[in-house]
Design a protein around this motif. Sequence first.
Motif, PDB file in Angstrom:
ATOM      1  N   TYR A 147       0.808  -1.213   0.000  1.00 14.43           N
ATOM      2  CA  TYR A 147       0.000   0.000   0.000  1.00 14.43           C
ATOM      3  C   TYR A 147       0.844   1.267   0.000  1.00 14.43           C
ATOM      4  CZ  TYR A 147      -3.365   3.554   1.281  1.00 14.43           C
ATOM      5  OH  TYR A 147      -4.115   4.690   1.295  1.00 14.43           O
ATOM      6  N   LEU A 148       1.813   1.376   0.893  1.00 16.13           N
ATOM      7  CA  LEU A 148       2.607   2.598   0.957  1.00 16.13           C
ATOM      8  C   LEU A 148       3.435   2.803  -0.298  1.00 16.13           C
ATOM      9  CD1 LEU A 148       3.740   2.841   4.688  1.00 16.13           C
ATOM     10  CD2 LEU A 148       2.121   4.293   3.454  1.00 16.13           C
ATOM     11  N   GLN A 149       3.867   1.724  -0.909  1.00 14.51           N
ATOM     12  CA  GLN A 149       4.600   1.847  -2.163  1.00 14.51           C
ATOM     13  C   GLN A 149       3.692   2.405  -3.253  1.00 14.51           C
ATOM     14  OE1 GLN A 149       6.498  -1.790  -3.506  1.00 14.51           O
ATOM     15  NE2 GLN A 149       6.788  -0.990  -5.581  1.00 14.51           N
ATOM     16  N   ALA A 150       2.422   2.017  -3.230  1.00 10.08           N
ATOM     17  CA  ALA A 150       1.472   2.537  -4.209  1.00 10.08           C
ATOM     18  C   ALA A 150       1.176   4.013  -3.970  1.00 10.08           C
ATOM     19  CB  ALA A 150       0.183   1.727  -4.156  1.00 10.08           C
ATOM     20  N   ALA A 208       9.065   9.655   3.611  1.00 14.13           N
ATOM     21  CA  ALA A 208       8.743   9.917   2.208  1.00 14.13           C
ATOM     22  C   ALA A 208       8.554  11.404   1.956  1.00 14.13           C
ATOM     23  CB  ALA A 208       7.492   9.146   1.811  1.00 14.13           C
ATOM     24  N   LEU A 209       7.920  12.103   2.876  1.00 16.33           N
ATOM     25  CA  LEU A 209       7.719  13.542   2.709  1.00 16.33           C
ATOM     26  C   LEU A 209       9.057  14.273   2.764  1.00 16.33           C
ATOM     27  CD1 LEU A 209       5.448  15.688   2.429  1.00 16.33           C
ATOM     28  CD2 LEU A 209       5.603  15.975   4.910  1.00 16.33           C
ATOM     29  N   GLN A 414      -9.022  -2.413   2.284  1.00 12.67           N
ATOM     30  CA  GLN A 414      -7.733  -1.752   2.119  1.00 12.67           C
ATOM     31  C   GLN A 414      -7.819  -0.385   2.775  1.00 12.67           C
ATOM     32  OE1 GLN A 414      -7.720  -1.817  -2.293  1.00 12.67           O
ATOM     33  NE2 GLN A 414      -7.796   0.425  -2.280  1.00 12.67           N
ATOM     34  N   PRO A 415      -6.687   0.244   3.064  1.00 13.82           N
ATOM     35  CA  PRO A 415      -6.726   1.512   3.807  1.00 13.82           C
ATOM     36  C   PRO A 415      -7.421   2.619   3.038  1.00 13.82           C
ATOM     37  CG  PRO A 415      -4.533   0.526   3.876  1.00 13.82           C
ATOM     38  CD  PRO A 415      -5.318  -0.244   2.862  1.00 13.82           C
ATOM     39  N   ALA A 440      -4.368  10.383   1.883  1.00 10.66           N
ATOM     40  CA  ALA A 440      -3.468  10.063   2.992  1.00 10.66           C
ATOM     41  C   ALA A 440      -2.868  11.333   3.590  1.00 10.66           C
ATOM     42  CB  ALA A 440      -2.356   9.131   2.515  1.00 10.66           C
ATOM     43  N   GLY A 441      -2.258  11.202   4.771  1.00 15.20           N
ATOM     44  CA  GLY A 441      -1.571  12.341   5.350  1.00 15.20           C
ATOM     45  C   GLY A 441      -0.488  12.857   4.413  1.00 15.20           C
TER      46      GLY A 441
END
Length: 608
Positions: A147-150, A208-209, A414-415, A440-441
């Motif tokens: 998910y985070l990779q997407a 990531a940010l 999913q989130p 997402a944030g």
Amino acid sequence: MPLRLVRPLRSALSLLALLALASCSTPDSPALTTKAPAPDLIQPESASGWTAKQAQASAHFAVAAAHPLASDAGREILLAGGSALDAAIAVQMVLTLVEPQSSGIGGGAFLLHWDGAKVQAFDGRETAPAAADENLFLKPDGKPMPYLQAVVGGRSVGTPGLLRMLEQAHAQHGKLPWARLFEPAIRLCEQGYALSGRSHKQLLNNTALRQDPQAGAYFFDAQGQALPEGSRLRNPALAAVLRQVAAGGADAFLKGTVAQDIVRRVRGHAGNPGLLSEADLAGYQPRQREVLCTPWRGQQVCGFPPPSSGHLTVMQMLGMMPAQAPAQAFSEGVPSAAWLHRYAEASKLAFADRAQYIADPDFVAAPGGDWRSLLAPEYLQARAALIGPRSMASAAAGQPAAALRVGWAPMPDQPEHGTSHISIIDAAGRAVAMTTSIEAGFGARIMSDGGTGLPGGFMLNNQLTDFALVPRDEQGRPVANRLQPGKRPRSSMAPTLVFDASGRRLSMSLGSPGGPAIIHFVAKTLLATADWQLDVQQALDLPNFGNFGGPVFLEQGRFPAATREDLQARGHRLVETELTSGIQAIQRSPTGWLGGADPRRDGAVRGD
């Protein structure tokens, strides 16, 4: 709607606050209770503490938004003679600056508007790029990306629809010039504002940010550390972009140098490039949807239709809940185990229908040709008959009357992530309920400076990850909410306007951020004000709870051991966690309006 105080309940809630403090240091949870942070599935943003708030009374108008500076901007516009719609635009522009993790001009929104005669639904939801298809988030081996990779990078960025939608709504309901509405945000961009504790917490450990060149230089110091709470942030790039939009309308954002910079950053992302094009931006069109107004408890509850699942799922749950007074529904100052059991089971049934049927209506037909089939009293009565004395292991989607069984696969869990909500009622009685999001944030963790070359800017959304990452099941059946070019992803956002039984007298405007938990936060507020006769602030202060098809989620430290043990005896698995709602609500009172802001976030009410 009566506003009398249920005194025994208020006393019990006061006692519960003390019990909650004690529970922080007394691990008395039953053995089957999971006392850990909720999965990302339902807990999109970390908690930021609890600040007790008082209901705010006003005689003429009220603004409830997620940050005091945003509420101040809305009040400024109303005092200058602006409409509720004008104030909502000013509030949103300030939120782009002061709450960049949640919403902004790089995202989208659903807006309900009441002009005193009719309710309109303006759909500014993002759309999938023309070059994308349902396999966007599948790896070469056919498995979905983590998910985070997407999320992180250009792949997840949808076409932002917020500004074009607000421009369309302003053409119909604006009173002040468009450019005037941008002045508060531009002024704050240039003067600076103090970084809130909530925003600071969202920056911590956000690798990531930090790695995005534009965002990293804006939110972090030279050592890569998150700027501390109270840091004064100026945003000259956003000020420059807002000046362009103020002068040239949405075209200044969706065409020209701003659009070129967005596309460059999306397609040029080093780790996860996307497919958004300048043609996607230039061609974006908002939609005006048919509002869903549902009779309930002697009221008309009006909400947003698909692609939002919010209203349908809220009203399905409420339609399966019999009215119960506090003396019947409460134990020790909180909803009782018996009440929570029925609510959890109703939620499972409603979320099963949500996973099966709800998606962009431009691509997916409603069951039986009408979304109201999911709310038909006889259908909900049949669904409610499935609720027994013990927890059902799982719930399957139902089949509304006259609906043919379609070949959709249920969407796997999913989130879904955070948003912001704005409620406004002006002196003429016009009202706005707008839920707005970049998902997402900090969205896709990409900041655009709009081609200005200046520090700061605005965040780009990651709304494409609201589509099913796995578009088909093992039998090859498609998920209704799979990605298709130009399609809007399903949402949980639930902006809501409540009227008397005639549908002509407005009684409340409300909504919340919180991913799929939005549905529960809005449902709780409606139940508390209608069945338990609480005012909006008392309703917001109640502990949060919810079920998404599996365990029962309870707000940590807010429910006594006896309630938890009783739920477990009925077969429920429990998860205690922070459920960080951010409800903004305004309710009619005998002397005008009463506004409430969620104590779990930074929101504030302003009025006159």
